[in-house]
Scaffold this active site. Structure first.
Site, mmCIF file in Angstrom:
data_model
loop_
_atom_site.group_PDB
_atom_site.id
_atom_site.type_symbol
_atom_site.label_atom_id
_atom_site.label_comp_id
_atom_site.label_asym_id
_atom_site.label_seq_id
_atom_site.Cartn_x
_atom_site.Cartn_y
_atom_site.Cartn_z
ATOM 1 N NE ARG A 86 -2.562 -1.091 2.178
ATOM 2 C CZ ARG A 86 -1.979 0.082 2.062
ATOM 3 N NH1 ARG A 86 -1.085 0.290 1.116
ATOM 4 N NH2 ARG A 86 -2.275 1.059 2.895
ATOM 5 C CG ASP B 278 1.662 8.177 -5.870
ATOM 6 O OD1 ASP B 278 1.767 8.829 -4.813
ATOM 7 O OD2 ASP B 278 1.572 6.935 -5.894
#
Length: 294
Positions: A55, A162
């Protein structure tokens, strides 16, 4: 023999990260772990090393850098420019519509009828989807609420939060591929989604209708930071989030959830999570379903 093989594999793995196209040393990974804990509360174990490497490498490539050390130096020097991207990279966003369907069955059969009786005076219902990812969870809650309530009579709202700003934008748009919606009841798809003409390899792209969109507010929020919400919630969904936190952090978080829930309010957690040995402020009323008692 097994122990020796494990040691060899560990050494081989550590060496491989340092010798890859974009080198990541053990110290680099330790720095990432510390930053992740400080900024998000997420604790990264060695088993997450491959995922984190893949990532963060995307950010390194995008910035035209050569290794993790340079990236971490840039993150330290320019947090206002890169910290959001770093957080978005390390957070996990695996979700689906009506995931862990027994939660939504309980919401429909037990919670909503209770709230209808309990809230006749105020008509106010508030639900929080904490760690909402790309929006499938709050939209599943919205569909369940819409089915169970006379919407014109009830002031029902869902807060969806979030850390990851990218997934929040996805949820706010309410646009999903047919593949993501494919496992949903066709009657629900017909009632709550509309095709928008954009086709891809998996079929038509679908957009949530205003009837459920208008029930949801998407906001960025770090669960371990300040909570700006003023009123209390009747229900909180926090599923597959606390597995990344230490026990001490979980205790603090569940205590805060209890404080912001209405008396006898409900908390839904993930299938691999438990409140056992963490808090006594909730009682179990079903599989990974809890009710506030204190």
């Amino acid at each position: 023999m097994q122990t020796m093989n494990a040691i060899k594999e560990t050494g081989k793995s550590a060496k491989s990260f340092a010798l890859r196209e974009f080198p990541m040393t053990d110290q680099d990974f330790e720095t990432i772990k510390i930053l992740a804990k400080q900024r998000t509360g997420i604790e990264l174990g060695e088993h997450k090393k491959e995922m984190i490497y893949s990532r963060i490498v995307r950010r390194i490539r995008a910035l035209g850098m050569s290794d993790f050390r340079r990236y971490l130096q840039y993150l330290d020097e320019s947090p206002e420019a890169e910290l959001t991207n770093f957080i978005n990279s390390i957070t996990t966003n695996l979700t689906s519509f009506f995931r862990e369907s027994h939660h939504f069955d309980f919401l429909e059969s037990t919670v909503i009828p209770e709230l209808i009786k309990k809230k006749k005076g105020s008509n106010r219902i508030r639900i929080w989807s904490a760690g909402c990812s790309t929006g499938e969870e709050p939209y599943s809650i919205a569909m369940t609420l819409h089915k169970g309530l006379n919407k014109d009579r009830w002031n029902a709202k869902i807060l969806a939060t979030d850390l990851d700003t990218n997934v929040l934008a996805h949820g706010r748009a309410g646009v999903y591929s047919a593949e993501r919606i494919g496992n949903m009841n066709p009657d629900l798809v017909k009632k709550y989604f509309t095709g928008i003409g954009d086709r891809n390899a998996s079929g038509e792209t679908m957009e949530a209708k205003d009837s459920i969109k208008q029930l949801i507010t998407f906001n960025s929020l770090n669960l371990l930071g300040d909570w700006p919400m003023k009123g209390k919630f009747d229900v909180i969904f926090c599923r597959n989030v606390v597995i990344y936190f230490s026990k001490d952090t979980q205790r603090e978080l569940f205590d805060r959830y209890a404080n912001i829930l209405e008396p006898n309010g409900y908390l839904f957690i993930g299938h691999s999570e438990s409140l056992h040995g963490v808090t006594k402020r909730f009682e179990s009323v079903g599989r990974t379903i809890y009710r506030k008692v204190a």
